[in-house]
Design an enzyme around this catalytic site. Sequence first.
Site, PDB file in Angstrom:
ATOM      1  CD1 TRP A  85       0.042  -1.228   3.192  1.00  0.00           C
ATOM      2  CD2 TRP A  85       0.423   1.027   3.205  1.00  0.00           C
ATOM      3  NE1 TRP A  85       1.030  -1.033   4.311  1.00  0.00           N
ATOM      4  CE2 TRP A  85       0.989   0.268   4.372  1.00  0.00           C
ATOM      5  CE3 TRP A  85       0.632   2.291   3.023  1.00  0.00           C
ATOM      6  CZ2 TRP A  85       1.796   0.967   5.303  1.00  0.00           C
ATOM      7  CZ3 TRP A  85       1.181   3.100   3.929  1.00  0.00           C
ATOM      8  CH2 TRP A  85       1.862   2.351   5.181  1.00  0.00           C
ATOM      9  CE  LYS A  91      -3.470  -8.879  -4.053  1.00  0.00           C
ATOM     10  NZ  LYS A  91      -3.507  -7.628  -3.485  1.00  0.00           N
ATOM     11  CD  GLU A 112      13.339  -4.724  -4.545  1.00  0.00           C
ATOM     12  OE1 GLU A 112      13.930  -4.344  -3.484  1.00  0.00           O
ATOM     13  OE2 GLU A 112      14.157  -4.835  -5.394  1.00  0.00           O
ATOM     14  CB  CYS A 156      10.771  -1.039   2.387  1.00  0.00           C
ATOM     15  SG  CYS A 156      11.040   0.019   0.849  1.00  0.00           S
ATOM     16  CD  GLU A 193       9.631  -3.602   7.415  1.00  0.00           C
ATOM     17  OE1 GLU A 193       8.840  -4.629   7.356  1.00  0.00           O
ATOM     18  OE2 GLU A 193      10.114  -2.847   6.745  1.00  0.00           O
TER      19      GLU A 193
HETATM   20  P1  NAD Z   1       2.267  -7.390   2.228  1.00  0.00           P
HETATM   21  O1  NAD Z   1       3.398  -8.330   2.190  1.00  0.00           O
HETATM   22  O2  NAD Z   1       1.038  -7.778   3.574  1.00  0.00           O
HETATM   23  O3  NAD Z   1       1.491  -7.139   1.067  1.00  0.00           O
HETATM   24  C1  NAD Z   1       1.925  -6.749  -0.068  1.00  0.00           C
HETATM   25  C2  NAD Z   1       1.094  -7.335  -1.157  1.00  0.00           C
HETATM   26  O4  NAD Z   1       1.073  -8.770  -1.277  1.00  0.00           O
HETATM   27  C3  NAD Z   1      -0.299  -6.877  -1.118  1.00  0.00           C
HETATM   28  O5  NAD Z   1      -0.830  -6.483  -2.242  1.00  0.00           O
HETATM   29  C4  NAD Z   1      -1.133  -8.197  -0.639  1.00  0.00           C
HETATM   30  O6  NAD Z   1      -2.428  -8.167  -0.797  1.00  0.00           O
HETATM   31  C5  NAD Z   1      -0.358  -9.133  -1.272  1.00  0.00           C
HETATM   32  N1  NAD Z   1      -0.467 -10.441  -0.899  1.00  0.00           N
HETATM   33  C6  NAD Z   1      -0.847 -11.018   0.481  1.00  0.00           C
HETATM   34  N2  NAD Z   1      -0.879 -12.225   0.547  1.00  0.00           N
HETATM   35  C7  NAD Z   1      -0.474 -12.778  -0.682  1.00  0.00           C
HETATM   36  C8  NAD Z   1      -0.616 -14.129  -1.156  1.00  0.00           C
HETATM   37  N3  NAD Z   1      -0.623 -15.156  -0.500  1.00  0.00           N
HETATM   38  N4  NAD Z   1      -0.205 -14.038  -2.487  1.00  0.00           N
HETATM   39  C9  NAD Z   1       0.139 -13.238  -3.229  1.00  0.00           C
HETATM   40  N5  NAD Z   1       0.041 -12.109  -2.705  1.00  0.00           N
HETATM   41  C10 NAD Z   1      -0.317 -11.601  -1.540  1.00  0.00           C
HETATM   42  O7  NAD Z   1       2.744  -5.715   2.497  1.00  0.00           O
HETATM   43  P2  NAD Z   1       2.446  -4.663   3.344  1.00  0.00           P
HETATM   44  O8  NAD Z   1       1.798  -4.554   4.610  1.00  0.00           O
HETATM   45  O9  NAD Z   1       1.149  -3.989   2.118  1.00  0.00           O
HETATM   46  O10 NAD Z   1       3.576  -3.625   3.007  1.00  0.00           O
HETATM   47  C11 NAD Z   1       4.512  -3.404   4.053  1.00  0.00           C
HETATM   48  C12 NAD Z   1       5.629  -4.446   3.514  1.00  0.00           C
HETATM   49  O11 NAD Z   1       6.301  -4.162   2.228  1.00  0.00           O
HETATM   50  C13 NAD Z   1       6.690  -4.136   4.565  1.00  0.00           C
HETATM   51  O12 NAD Z   1       7.444  -5.301   4.880  1.00  0.00           O
HETATM   52  C14 NAD Z   1       7.866  -3.230   3.670  1.00  0.00           C
HETATM   53  O13 NAD Z   1       8.951  -3.176   4.276  1.00  0.00           O
HETATM   54  C15 NAD Z   1       7.594  -3.815   2.285  1.00  0.00           C
HETATM   55  N6  NAD Z   1       7.870  -2.756   1.368  1.00  0.00           N
HETATM   56  C16 NAD Z   1       9.438  -3.061   0.776  1.00  0.00           C
HETATM   57  C17 NAD Z   1       9.737  -2.302  -0.360  1.00  0.00           C
HETATM   58  C18 NAD Z   1      10.881  -2.623  -1.231  1.00  0.00           C
HETATM   59  O14 NAD Z   1      11.079  -2.138  -2.177  1.00  0.00           O
HETATM   60  N7  NAD Z   1      12.017  -3.395  -0.594  1.00  0.00           N
HETATM   61  C19 NAD Z   1       9.227  -1.150  -0.586  1.00  0.00           C
HETATM   62  C20 NAD Z   1       7.872  -0.994   0.050  1.00  0.00           C
HETATM   63  C21 NAD Z   1       7.338  -1.849   1.086  1.00  0.00           C
END
Ligand code: NAD
Length: 493
Positions: free
Chosen positions: A153, A177, A252, A286, A385
Amino acid sequence: MTELKNYKMFIDGEWLDSDTDKTFETLNPENNKPWARVPEASASDVDKAVKAAHNAFEEEWSKLLPRDRAKFLRAIGNKLRENAELLGKIETIDTGKLFRETNKQAIYIAEYYDYYAGLADKVEGTVLPIDKPNIQAITTRIPIGVIAAIVPWNSQMFLTATKLAPALAMGNTVVIKSSELAPAVMFEFAKLIEETGIPKGVVNVITGFGDPCGKALTTHNLVEKVAFTGGPETARHIIRNSAENLSEVSLELGGKSPVAVFDDAKQENAINGITAGIFGASGQSCIAGSRLYLQKNIYSEFLDKLISRAEKIKIGAPMDPETEMGPLSNFKQLEVIEKNIKLTAEQGGKVRCGGERHPFSNEGYYFPPTIIECDNHNLPAAENELFGPVLSVMKFDDEEEVISKMNDNQYGLSSGVYTSDFAKGLRVSKAIRAGITFVNTYRLISPSAPFGGIKDSGYGKEAGLESIKDYTRVKTTWYYTSDEPTLDPFSMR
Ligand code: NAD
């Protein structure tokens, strides 16, 4: 009650509800109220989107000349610039991120589309110095096929651009997605994509939960690559899912990025960089610099100055241009942060500022800038984190000690070093096991700068020259150059 805004999914150039008619509401973090309703993609909606992308790939997009694909990328960039205010507003309502950042970001993200438009016709093949007579062999870079781009998000426009732009430039088609936590801006973005006249099915935008939407997408047999940004637990699901369709995966993930300040650092600059790194976007980044190591001679003085800077941060409504920190994006996040702070305090951590819900939290998910002194970096707030405005501060004696402490964490995404000694800056930055190191600055991005981590922060770099090749595969083609027939069909030559 004000009426909710309704969104539809963008599949094969059409605006659709879910075929189950399921929807969910998305909340405004500023006041905890629903403001929009979006369709929840079912497995069959996902199937529709992937098949549309596959057809568009086969029939049209992969066959277009690179320069013609580039025209669409530039058109997307221009649409972003023209509509930055609207995109910024929608992202701010849905995520609570400051409008002063989301608005500027929408404009800046256009640069990513321009950058990859420029690269579309510059990825070359090779002629192989082959070890056989009468043979000419070449390699070319071919597109992969349907890419599933899964974004979290926070910073959705940025994290989509780093996947979508190189994927389209190289002739792939994409199903995006968006996160179920703040999906609206991606649907606004889809409207702009439609306005560019890009062929139907080349870009599809859906949203939904991990199951069924995420699962159906990442196991679909027509998906060839999953470009994922999110948390490590979700990444584990995705890797397991990829065993079903043998798709390539790039990850990522999260971070717990360390920042070191040496005695000789320019303090005002360091304080600004640290503030940007952990309190910018309320720490929901992140690359947030969430572990701070201060050298012992400046420890108390520097910490006091940092606390006094943090206490001046203006918390308020995210649309207000004066606001410096808005709400967190969701309530669950607030609870995770509170739990970690409580555990840390119980184990000896000293909360020096913040630490408790902001009074504004009666309505939204506001949490103040928080600084915790920790005797060791294995306390929960210093190790996990938190994705929020929480800085854990530790003391160090010398260079060797701080390098070892900075590297003592499961993540390896970003890092920072503040020193006036150029040689020391070089030594320490080289020794830090992280994908990104900022020296005397923090929190910068650019289309030309590869972005991504090592260790549990994932693999595969986004942005930069090289990452465009991640959206291709190498194809080897052999040409027989003699007019004579080949000999001995039963022996491999
Ligand atoms: P999340 O992992 O909960 O969700 C990320 C995405 O994955 C969402 O679209 C979610 O619906 C989807 N998802 C969830 N379960 C899934 C499944 N089983 N199969 C496929 N897709 C699925 O993460 P979040 O809480 O939305 O975001 C925060 C995390 O993202 C933090 O850990 C942050 O560090 C990381 N992040 C990393 C970077 C980077 O570039 N390294 C950048 C931004 C955020």
